[in-house]
Enzyme design. Structure first.
Site, mmCIF file in Angstrom:
data_model
loop_
_atom_site.group_PDB
_atom_site.id
_atom_site.type_symbol
_atom_site.label_atom_id
_atom_site.label_comp_id
_atom_site.label_asym_id
_atom_site.label_seq_id
_atom_site.Cartn_x
_atom_site.Cartn_y
_atom_site.Cartn_z
ATOM 1 N N TYR A 160 -10.865 3.587 3.934
ATOM 2 C CA TYR A 160 -11.993 3.235 4.496
ATOM 3 C C TYR A 160 -11.963 3.227 5.575
ATOM 4 O O TYR A 160 -12.582 3.463 6.835
ATOM 5 C CB TYR A 160 -11.531 1.275 4.342
ATOM 6 N N ASN B 130 -3.307 16.433 -8.894
ATOM 7 C CA ASN B 130 -1.488 16.209 -8.261
ATOM 8 C C ASN B 130 -1.367 17.646 -8.435
ATOM 9 O O ASN B 130 -0.988 18.405 -8.690
ATOM 10 C CB ASN B 130 -0.963 15.777 -9.555
ATOM 11 N N LYS C 8 3.911 1.607 -3.940
ATOM 12 C CA LYS C 8 2.846 0.531 -5.494
ATOM 13 C C LYS C 8 3.568 0.233 -6.607
ATOM 14 O O LYS C 8 4.085 -0.043 -7.077
ATOM 15 C CB LYS C 8 1.712 1.254 -5.320
ATOM 16 N N GLY D 99 -0.308 9.074 -7.444
ATOM 17 C CA GLY D 99 0.696 7.772 -6.859
ATOM 18 C C GLY D 99 0.112 6.744 -7.530
ATOM 19 O O GLY D 99 -0.789 6.026 -8.406
ATOM 20 N N GLY D 100 0.145 5.370 -6.582
ATOM 21 C CA GLY D 100 0.443 4.035 -7.235
ATOM 22 C C GLY D 100 -1.122 3.655 -7.021
ATOM 23 O O GLY D 100 -1.106 3.515 -8.673
ATOM 24 N N GLU E 253 0.754 -8.707 -17.073
ATOM 25 C CA GLU E 253 1.262 -7.264 -18.455
ATOM 26 C C GLU E 253 0.169 -5.948 -17.392
ATOM 27 O O GLU E 253 0.456 -5.043 -18.404
ATOM 28 C CB GLU E 253 -0.583 -8.258 -19.065
ATOM 29 N N THR F 275 0.826 -0.801 -0.579
ATOM 30 C CA THR F 275 0.362 -0.226 -0.148
ATOM 31 C C THR F 275 0.431 0.527 0.292
ATOM 32 O O THR F 275 2.161 1.119 -0.566
ATOM 33 C CB THR F 275 -0.827 0.022 1.594
ATOM 34 N N ASN G 12 0.169 -3.670 -6.369
ATOM 35 C CA ASN G 12 0.097 -3.791 -4.772
ATOM 36 C C ASN G 12 -0.058 -5.546 -4.291
ATOM 37 O O ASN G 12 -0.644 -5.382 -3.172
ATOM 38 C CB ASN G 12 -1.532 -3.561 -4.778
ATOM 39 N N GLY H 75 -4.614 12.882 -7.106
ATOM 40 C CA GLY H 75 -3.916 12.362 -6.809
ATOM 41 C C GLY H 75 -3.276 11.366 -7.750
ATOM 42 O O GLY H 75 -3.345 11.539 -8.879
#
Length: 503
Positions: free
Chosen positions: A456, A384, A299, A363-364, A311, A295, A320, A361
């Site tokens: 969450y 971003n 990532k 990011g990953g 792929e 996380t 992840n 954002g």
């Protein structure tokens, strides 16, 4: 080999409070540690009778401030309390303290002789509150001057590498007559893998207990038994887990460990926080971890560090999920399908055609979501703080891009059919929305937007609360976590995830 015992550290300020804790958790523990230094002064006069009242094996500890405790009255007063608690030993079983914790430099021969004479086992301890300890095995051996002590070393690690070195030292030992623990959030794996580390005992404490104890990152008795099933861990137990930074809260252990329990698998899934991803890889190698979730913020590093990528990871540029196969790390991305399933269920849509989507954002996590939005035929703008990163991600899919700030308010308004929040802002925040916990604090919701926040914890983030009050339809990332976790479970174990998982 004898299993690691579960010791409840008592955090009450009175004897009555501590006895209530024992009753609450009696079925989950093997012994209780009476922390005399946490008791009120008058209550300390009653400690001799505690083992009889507790009805469970008890460990006597009077911890000094220098060792992370609260005792301030000097060594003379401490010795007197130890003598009071160990005096007038009873022949009847259960009337005496079964264990006593003496620090390495606390050498009072009369107390030591009394403990040994009446069968009270001595835990000889070292607490390094500010740094790791070199030559752990040699230091451990030096603690046992009589051969009857249980040596204990507890360190406050600075990095995950410090925890790894402690683990490696523990598993190289021949017996389980020792206690090796890392304190703080970094050290949680050492509390869960006591049987792997051959530890004599591991410590737990009640939730919301004494602040000095909470700093040590004790887990509670119910969690270690019901979620992690640590009594079942043995030399054959397969280890899986999750890494990230700061990894302050995660529901993944509940989901995965529930799956193992349902299918009666000899597996455990643990959190191991790593500030640098190469530390996580070294830790996974030392522990023989078979696979782990990745996380924020690792990532992208997971994708670039793997020996092989599928792929989807190649297209997305972020992973992840890492799985060890034939001593090689294989990278997967279950975020994208987990997000897709969750979003479509939430919105009731079949795809995102004719929808203008804001991705907050770059990011990953945003990479997997951008891939999913493109595959759902949506048109997006990536917002971003570092515009260069937004530009790179956006141009990959023919999306627009913009800075993440008040200057982009009009742009965000144009791409507001669905707003997808992918940053860590708002995680673990219970305060009203503000600039520090709401990534689009500058945006005024109209009530027509759909907001999907991948966070969450909490279930309602500050930006979700603000959007909901404006009349927007909002969703958190729990179902995304659940669905991507189901796919991870299958990648880790080769079996489908069975059983429903409550929130």
């Amino acid at each position: 080999m004898e299993k690691t015992k579960i010791c409840l550290t008592l955090t009450g300020s009175t004897i009555a409070e501590d006895l209530e804790l024992i009753e609450k958790y009696r079925s989950y523990i093997d012994l209780a540690e009476l922390r005399v230094d946490l008791l009120e002064d008058d209550e300390r006069l009653r400690i001799r009778e505690f083992p009889r009242l507790a009805g469970i094996p008890c460990l006597l500890t009077i911890r000094r401030e220098i060792d992370g405790g609260k005792f301030r009255d000097g060594e003379g007063a401490r010795a007197t309390l130890f003598a009071m608690a160990l005096s007038f030993a009873e022949e009847e079983k259960g009337m005496n303290f079964e264990y006593v914790d003496f620090e390495e430099d606390f050498r009072v021969s009369s107390l030591q002789d009394a403990a040994l004479a009446f069968g009270t086992k001595i835990i000889r301890s070292v607490h390094s509150m500010h740094s790791p300890i070199a030559n752990i095995k040699e230091r451990l051996a030096s603690l046992c001057t009589t051969g009857f002590e249980i040596p204990k070393i507890a360190i406050m690690p600075k990095t995950l590498d410090d925890v790894r070195e402690l683990y490696e030292a523990a598993v190289s030992l021949k017996d389980n007559n020792h206690i090796l623990l890392a304190m703080g959030p970094l050290g949680v794996p050492t509390r869960l893998l006591g049987n792997k580390m051959k530890n004599y005992l591991t410590y737990v404490s009640a939730p919301d207990g004494n602040s000095k104890i909470s700093e040590l990152a004790h887990l509670d008795p119910v969690t270690v038994n019901d979620v992690y099933r640590i009594r079942n861990v043995d030399s054959d137990t397969k280890i899986f887990g999750i890494t990230g930074w700061p990894l302050a809260a995660t529901s993944s252990p509940v989901l995965h460990n529930h799956g193992y329990a349902t299918k009666k698998m000899n597996c455990i899934y643990i959190p191991f926080r790593a500030e640098k991803f190469d530390e996580a890889l070294r830790f996974a190698g030392a522990l023989g971890i078979q696979g782990f979730s990745v996380t924020i913020p690792h990532k992208e590093s997971a994708a670039s560090s793997a020996d092989f990528v599928d792929e989807k990871v190649r297209d997305i540029g972020a992973s992840n999920t890492l799985v060890k196969t034939n001593r090689k790390w294989y990278a997967y991305n279950t975020d994208a399908p987990g997000f897709t399933r969750s979003l479509l269920e939430f919105t009731g849509l079949k795809n995102l055609r004719h929808k203008k989507v804001a991705i907050i954002g770059a990011g990953g996590a945003a990479k997997g979501i951008a891939w999913a939005v493109k595959n759902l035929h949506g048109h997006a703008c990536v917002f971003n703080r570092t515009v260069g990163k937004a530009k790179i991600l956006a141009e990959k899919y023919g999306f627009d891009f913009a800075s993440l700030g008040p200057e982009s308010g009009d742009k965000l308004n144009k791409f507001s059919d669905i707003i997808i929040q992918t940053t860590s802002k708002g995680m673990n925040s219970s305060e009203p929305a503000n600039e520090s916990n709401d990534p689009i604090y500058f945006y005024n919701f109209t009530g027509n937007e759909i907001l999907f926040d991948i966070i969450y914890v909490p279930a309602v983030t500050p930006v979700m609360e603000r959007a909901s009050q404006a009349g927007c339809k909002v969703c958190n990332g729990y179902n995304m976590l659940k669905y991507q976790g189901y796919e991870q479970f299958e990648l880790f174990t080769g079996e489908k995830y069975d059983g429903t998982q409550s929130k």
